[in-house]
Enzyme design. Structure first.
Site, PDB file in Angstrom:
ATOM      1  N   VAL A  83      19.701  22.501 -15.335  1.00  0.00           N
ATOM      2  CA  VAL A  83      18.632  22.652 -14.353  1.00  0.00           C
ATOM      3  C   VAL A  83      17.309  22.376 -15.052  1.00  0.00           C
ATOM      4  CG1 VAL A  83      17.476  24.271 -12.801  1.00  0.00           C
ATOM      5  CG2 VAL A  83      19.954  24.474 -13.194  1.00  0.00           C
ATOM      6  N   VAL A  85      13.083  20.666 -14.418  1.00  0.00           N
ATOM      7  CA  VAL A  85      12.044  19.913 -13.693  1.00  0.00           C
ATOM      8  C   VAL A  85      11.013  19.484 -14.728  1.00  0.00           C
ATOM      9  CG1 VAL A  85      10.188  20.090 -11.973  1.00  0.00           C
ATOM     10  CG2 VAL A  85      12.424  21.122 -11.505  1.00  0.00           C
ATOM     11  N   ARG A  91       6.266  23.980 -10.605  1.00  0.00           N
ATOM     12  CA  ARG A  91       5.555  24.866  -9.665  1.00  0.00           C
ATOM     13  C   ARG A  91       5.007  24.119  -8.458  1.00  0.00           C
ATOM     14  NH1 ARG A  91       7.930  26.412 -13.228  1.00  0.00           N
ATOM     15  NH2 ARG A  91       7.452  28.103 -14.688  1.00  0.00           N
ATOM     16  N   ARG A  92       5.798  23.119  -8.023  1.00  0.00           N
ATOM     17  CA  ARG A  92       5.446  22.406  -6.788  1.00  0.00           C
ATOM     18  C   ARG A  92       6.645  22.380  -5.845  1.00  0.00           C
ATOM     19  NH1 ARG A  92       1.991  17.300  -9.050  1.00  0.00           N
ATOM     20  NH2 ARG A  92       2.011  16.746  -6.842  1.00  0.00           N
ATOM     21  N   GLY A  93       7.588  23.296  -6.097  1.00  0.00           N
ATOM     22  CA  GLY A  93       8.715  23.422  -5.175  1.00  0.00           C
ATOM     23  C   GLY A  93       9.889  22.490  -5.445  1.00  0.00           C
ATOM     24  N   LEU A  95      12.314  22.614  -7.900  1.00  0.00           N
ATOM     25  CA  LEU A  95      13.586  23.330  -8.080  1.00  0.00           C
ATOM     26  C   LEU A  95      14.044  23.939  -6.757  1.00  0.00           C
ATOM     27  CD1 LEU A  95      15.926  24.388  -9.711  1.00  0.00           C
ATOM     28  CD2 LEU A  95      14.562  26.390 -10.286  1.00  0.00           C
ATOM     29  N   TYR A 124      15.980  32.764 -10.834  1.00  0.00           N
ATOM     30  CA  TYR A 124      17.081  32.510  -9.901  1.00  0.00           C
ATOM     31  C   TYR A 124      17.335  33.551  -8.819  1.00  0.00           C
ATOM     32  CZ  TYR A 124      18.092  28.617 -12.963  1.00  0.00           C
ATOM     33  OH  TYR A 124      17.991  27.456 -13.669  1.00  0.00           O
ATOM     34  N   PHE A 402      28.148  27.723 -20.841  1.00  0.00           N
ATOM     35  CA  PHE A 402      27.943  26.330 -20.403  1.00  0.00           C
ATOM     36  C   PHE A 402      26.468  26.112 -20.115  1.00  0.00           C
ATOM     37  CE2 PHE A 402      27.406  27.483 -15.933  1.00  0.00           C
ATOM     38  CZ  PHE A 402      28.120  28.659 -15.827  1.00  0.00           C
TER      39      PHE A 402
END
Ligand SMILES: CC(C)(COP(=O)(O)OP(=O)(O)OC[C@H]1O[C@@H](n2cnc3c(N)ncnc32)[C@H](O)[C@@H]1OP(=O)(O)O)[C@@H](O)C(=O)NCCC(=O)NCCS
Length: 402
Positions: A83, A85, A91-93, A95, A124, A402
């Site tokens: 995961v 970005v 912080r612009r949406g 994810l 999360y 993992f």
């Protein structure tokens, strides 16, 4: 209207996604010899990318797997990983958009749960992931350990492919005995065992008793300056250890602790209830160096997940579940010792789906969650019933990184 869009990647884009993810962890692109192992873990349809102005700016991936739940059932599960970005897009949406797409896709293809390892605890929970297993990292001063007992079976080295074959077979047989374990996808062994073996001195030892092979340990030794007070210690790291029963388990640890010219034995994350100290003459030789959250679990299909596990005998409880990302999970569930049904009854305890995930495998009780104000208590008497129903005899643990 957003300034980015998300879509499933094809195999021509996997290396870009891998490089992007590594960059978010501040690692350079994988060299070809590492990529060869990583490439195998890109399964068609399981990697998403976010794009802006024609460039990939974020990615998320999953590995097909299964999850063992209390009572012995195994449910379809996605191991979510890689995961990231790009730092100039955070912080612009991005994810959130990737999560929305991924959660929807995983649920619609039949996965009952997903899990991941979180780089930071703040990320999360909002997507419905809750801490569901924990583990501890140990360091044993081998010279002080003085085990109290001697092996009763035989432990032998099995090198290379033959060792991995035996380990894989034993892992597949033994790991589902504990709730929280997950099946390993084929590329896991390449990345976690063969790649490490290519670079370091990895050893596999197999234990056999009266009915054949019944456990194995994978470890590596990094030589230090043995015997010197100031130099680095010679350190043996236990990477993976599974045993069919207590006898095999003790023999594997005794084998590891009996290897000469080793100063200390360290472990990756082990179960909280592993009684290693009790094997030692001096239990203080075993130190807990870290105690941390392991699996973050997401119940994708709450009715299926609740129905898959078993419950202890107790009076029923009605749970009210909230789920912002997968609203079809929201509602009341009547949990009894004989099973779970969706009902229209008023809930006695109300909780978000990430909080339910923390209780689901038995890692934390409803009373503890209530005491820490993680759930709404409508009927205080329901707490004891929920605790009794969800109680487990063995601490959940995943044991696969993992
Ligand atoms: C973690 C990461 C993927 C988040 O991506 P992102 O696109 O910035 O996340 P979003 O903009 O969709 O964030 C959604 C919300 O989560 C919050 N959030 C996201 N990452 C966070 C973090 N690391 N710490 C605190 N809050 C975070 C955001 O502030 C936002 O909150 P809001 O909705 O209240 O405004 C990105 O920061 C990253 O790649 N980090 C480095 C690599 C990493 O840690 N990967 C995770 C491996 S498990």
């Amino acid at each position: 209207m957003t300034d980015h869009d998300v879509r499933v990647l094809d195999d021509s884009q996997y290396r870009t996604a891998h490089t992007l993810f590594r960059g978010t962890l501040h690692h350079p692109p994988a060299p070809d010899d590492q990529w060869k192992f990583a490439q195998e873990s890109y399964v068609p349809g399981c990697t998403w990318g976010a794009f802006a102005d024609g460039e990939m700016i974020g990615t998320v991936q999953s590995f097909p797997s299964s999850l063992a739940v209390p009572g012995g059932a195994v449910v379809p599960h996605a191991a979510v990983s890689r995961v990231g970005v790009r730092a100039d897009w955070t912080r612009r949406g991005v994810l959130s958009a990737l999560q929305r797409a991924q959660l929807r896709e995983l649920r619609s293809r039949g996965d009952v749960a997903a899990s991941l390892r979180a780089s930071e605890t703040a990320i999360y929970g909002r997507y419905g992931y809750g801490i569901a297993t924990r583990y501890r990292f140990l360091r044993i001063d081998r010279r002080e350990a003085a085990p109290r007992t001697r092996p009763v079976g035989r432990v032998r080295f099995v090198e290379g492919e033959a060792g991995e074959r035996i380990a894989r077979g034993l892992f597949e047989e033994l790991s589902p005995q504990r709730a929280g374990t997950i099946s390993r996808w084929p590329a896991w062994w390449g990345l976690s065992i063969r790649r490490v073996a290519a670079e370091e001195n990895l050893r596999i030892a197999v234990r056999s008793g009266g009915s054949g092979d019944d456990g194995y340990v994978v470890f590596k030794v990094v030589p230090g300056d043995h015997g010197s007070a100031d130099g680095p210690p010679t350190r043996l790291s236990v990477m993976d250890l599974w045993a069919r029963d207590a006898e095999a388990w003790a023999d594997l640890w005794l084998f590891v602790l009996g290897i000469d010219l080793v100063d200390e034995v360290v472990t990756l994350g082990r179960p909280l209830d592993e009684p290693l100290e009790w094997l030692l003459g001096d239990r203080r030789a075993c130190r807990v160096v870290d105690h941390a959250d392991e699996a973050w679990l997401r119940l994708l299909d709450v009715p299926a997940a609740l129905s898959a596990r078993t419950y202890r005998s107790s009076e029923p409880v009605v749970l009210g579940v909230r789920d912002a990302y997968l609203p079809e999970n929201a509602g009341s569930y009547r949990v009894t010792a004989d099973g779970v049904t969706r009902v229209d009854d008023a809930p006695e305890l109300v909780l978000d789906v990430d909080v339910l995930a923390s209780a689901y495998l038995g890692d934390v009780s409803f009373s503890t969650l209530a005491a820490t104000r993680r759930l709404d208590v409508v009927d205080p008497a329901a707490l004891a019933r929920a605790d009794a129903l969800f109680a487990v005899s063995e601490v959940p643990w995943c044991g696969t990184y993992f």
